[in-house]
Design an enzyme around this catalytic site. Structure first.
Site, short mmCIF file in Angstrom:
data_model
loop_
_atom_site.label_atom_id
_atom_site.label_comp_id
_atom_site.label_asym_id
_atom_site.label_seq_id
_atom_site.Cartn_x
_atom_site.Cartn_y
_atom_site.Cartn_z
N CYS A 78 0.83 -1.20 0.00
CA CYS A 78 0.00 0.00 0.00
C CYS A 78 0.87 1.25 0.00
CB CYS A 78 -0.89 -0.04 1.24
SG CYS A 78 -1.91 1.41 1.43
N GLN A 281 -8.49 19.50 8.82
CA GLN A 281 -7.27 18.72 9.11
C GLN A 281 -7.64 17.30 9.51
OE1 GLN A 281 -4.26 19.09 8.51
NE2 GLN A 281 -3.64 21.22 8.60
N TYR A 310 -6.54 31.60 3.28
CA TYR A 310 -6.69 30.14 3.10
C TYR A 310 -7.35 29.57 4.35
CZ TYR A 310 -2.85 31.32 -0.12
OH TYR A 310 -2.05 31.92 -1.08
N GLU A 331 -11.12 32.44 1.60
CA GLU A 331 -11.05 31.04 1.17
C GLU A 331 -11.66 30.93 -0.23
OE1 GLU A 331 -10.16 27.78 2.18
OE2 GLU A 331 -11.26 27.19 0.39
N ASP A 379 -2.26 29.76 5.57
CA ASP A 379 -2.22 28.30 5.68
C ASP A 379 -2.50 27.72 4.29
OD1 ASP A 379 -2.42 25.66 6.39
OD2 ASP A 379 -4.12 25.90 7.75
N CYS A 406 2.13 22.98 4.89
CA CYS A 406 2.19 21.53 4.75
C CYS A 406 3.31 21.11 3.80
CB CYS A 406 0.84 20.98 4.28
SG CYS A 406 0.19 21.81 2.85
N1 SAH Z 1 -6.76 27.03 7.67
C1 SAH Z 1 -7.72 26.02 7.36
C2 SAH Z 1 -7.60 25.47 5.94
C3 SAH Z 1 -6.20 25.15 5.49
S1 SAH Z 1 -6.07 24.17 4.04
C4 SAH Z 1 -7.65 24.90 8.37
O1 SAH Z 1 -6.63 24.72 9.02
O2 SAH Z 1 -8.65 24.17 8.52
C5 SAH Z 1 -5.86 25.30 2.76
C6 SAH Z 1 -7.13 25.95 2.31
O3 SAH Z 1 -6.79 26.87 1.27
C7 SAH Z 1 -8.16 25.01 1.74
O4 SAH Z 1 -9.39 25.24 2.37
C8 SAH Z 1 -8.24 25.39 0.25
O5 SAH Z 1 -9.54 25.26 -0.28
C9 SAH Z 1 -7.84 26.84 0.29
N2 SAH Z 1 -7.25 27.41 -0.92
C10 SAH Z 1 -6.53 26.78 -1.89
N3 SAH Z 1 -6.12 27.66 -2.81
C11 SAH Z 1 -6.58 28.88 -2.43
C12 SAH Z 1 -6.47 30.19 -2.98
N4 SAH Z 1 -5.79 30.43 -4.10
N5 SAH Z 1 -7.05 31.20 -2.32
C13 SAH Z 1 -7.73 30.98 -1.16
N6 SAH Z 1 -7.87 29.77 -0.60
C14 SAH Z 1 -7.30 28.73 -1.22
#
Ligand code: SAH
Length: 449
Positions: A78, A281, A310, A331, A379, A406
């Protein structure tokens, strides 16, 4: 150039970002899965290019004391977990080391070490599973992809998932076989069921089942719903319509067949609504610790405006709202923004605003409108910040930038860019949100010089 099929003896000196061991043979980097730093192995070369090669261990001459055998019966097949062969001490050491190396080499830092927030458990932590579905000997099966392929490795019980998740998968597979629902075939673009997506709120126990279909309709959905009700916590069944060719799992249209179409969970003392399309997460315990650390290093005061770029369903935004004067989340996924607005309301938070759009463009627009930001949280997904976001950050010139990442390589690249714009790195901490898997999360705090 190394010779294909030839066996070379070499020491594993480092790891790739995917967690493979790296050996150096005749000046060539050789990538070796299931290897541990320090080990001396005989390696059979499988692919050879000018500056790199890949190979497999045929014999371990000197074994690492960190080598273990995991209980998972499909560990070797896997592609889900990268570290079935390594103890957790070595796994966290190498993850922290990867973050440190990136920040030093790419980010221009000189950190002697980076601490890592290790996970208290490596089992049952993942609150989300996306099982691809395939056919074996005329029957539908579900599991995870073999490393580097789209062949499905059948798995009865995945140890990093809660048992409820596998119970749902088994019920769906039985139903699919009984009612002759055809698994989707990527090569022919025929068949109906593509993925079984299960998300379980770690605190609430609520379960969302989302079946991704190359179509819209399931036979006898009432039978499936009846059976799913036997799994404790089953809350909602949703169909995601994905008729596109390609790798994206979810489609754009969602049809709720049972329940509210979302689940709830509690994080950082707040209640969150989570739609299938929204990011959340996967490791609840570690995410909460990461967010608590992010809040602490933001050092927010009551007069501050916090911008959370984000922001997903508003997890960090809303967790910071109490300490701040105002919080603004941005977002790109509309369903996540809807969730975020609802989440503010369901927690009685009145000083939060959410916008749907690209983080960089929305931030530039907010800045043009005269909005200030004392603290900015970012993020982003693995590719990191884009030029607009970096530009917006330098125009806002917040006191602090809290960066949750990440991917340590793109984080380090962005840290270097922000340093050119008057920031310095204050804290960096790695966090293990994905035990047994190669990804590592990092939290850094930057202050304005
Ligand atoms: N801070 C949040 C989400 C982090 S993940 C948490 O911890 O739960 C990253 C997020 O960025 C996702 O929800 C994704 O949909 C969003 N995202 C991706 N590309 C983006 C962009 N260009 N502008 C705004 N948001 C974006």
């Amino acid at each position: 150039m190394l010779e294909k099929n030839k066996i070379y003896e070499a020491q594993i000196v480092d790891y790739t970002s995917e967690g493979q061991g790296i050996a150096k043979v005749e000046g060539c980097a050789v990538f070796v899965p299931n290897a541990i730093a320090g080990e001396i192995c005989r390696i059979r070369i499988e692919k050879a290019a000018k500056t790199w090669a890949s190979g497999k261990i045929v014999e371990i001459m000197e074994r690492s004391e960190h080598r273990i055998n995991r209980a998972c019966p499909v560990a070797k097949l896997c592609g889900g977990c990268a570290f079935h062969h390594m103890d957790y001490e070595e796994e966290t050491r190498m993850k922290a080391e990867r973050v440190r190396t990136c920040l030093n080499r790419i980010g221009g830092e000189n950190l002697p070490n980076v601490p890592i927030m290790a996970a208290p458990t490596c089992e049952g932590y993942r609150n989300k599973a996306q099982y691809p579905v395939s056919v074996k000997k005329g029957k539908a099966i579900a599991g995870f992809y073999r490393a580097g392929s789209h062949d499905v490795v059948e798995n009865q019980r995945c140890l990093i998932l809660p048992p409820e998740s596998d119970a749902v998968k088994d019920i769906v597979i039985d139903y699919v076989n009984q009612y002759r629902v055809m698994p989707y075939d990527e090569k022919t673009h025929k068949g109906l069921l593509r993925h079984i997506y299960v998300r379980r709120g770690t605190v609430s126990g609520q379960i969302l089942v989302c079946l991704v279909l190359n179509g819209r309709r399931l036979p006898k959905p009432e039978v499936l719903i009846q059976r799913l009700k036997k799994v404790p916590g089953f809350t909602t069944l949703v169909v995601s319509v994905n008729t596109k060719v390609g790798n994206s799992v979810l489609g754009d249209e969602f049809i709720t067949l049972y329940g509210p179409g979302y689940i709830e969970d509690t994080l950082c003392g707040l209640n969150f609504r989570l739609s299938p399309r929204s990011f959340y997460q996967v490791n609840h315990h570690q995410a909460q610790r990461l967010y608590e650390a992010a809040i602490a290093c933001a050092e927010i005061t009551k007069n501050d405006t916090v911008l959370d770029l984000y922001c997903g369903v508003g997890t960090i935004t809303l967790a910071m709202a109490k300490a701040a004067g105002k919080v603004i989340g941005v977002e790109v996924i509309p369903q996540a923004v809807e969730d975020a607005k609802d989440n503010a309301a369901r927690n009685g938070i009145e000083n939060a605003e959410f916008f749907c759009g690209d983080a960089g463009q929305a931030a530039l627009e907010l800045e043009r409108q005269g909005i200030r930001a004392d603290v900015v949280v970012v993020d982003p997904p693995r590719k990191g910040l884009n030029a607009d976001t970096i530009e917006a950050l330098s125009r806002f010139a917040p006191r602090r930038i809290v960066y949750v990442s990440c991917d340590p390589a793109t984080l380090a690249r962005d840290v270097a860019l922000l340093k050119e714009r008057g920031y310095q790195l204050k804290d960096a901490i790695a966090a293990d949100l994905f035990p047994r898997c190669a990804h590592v999360e990092t939290l850094v705090c930057l202050t304005r010089k």
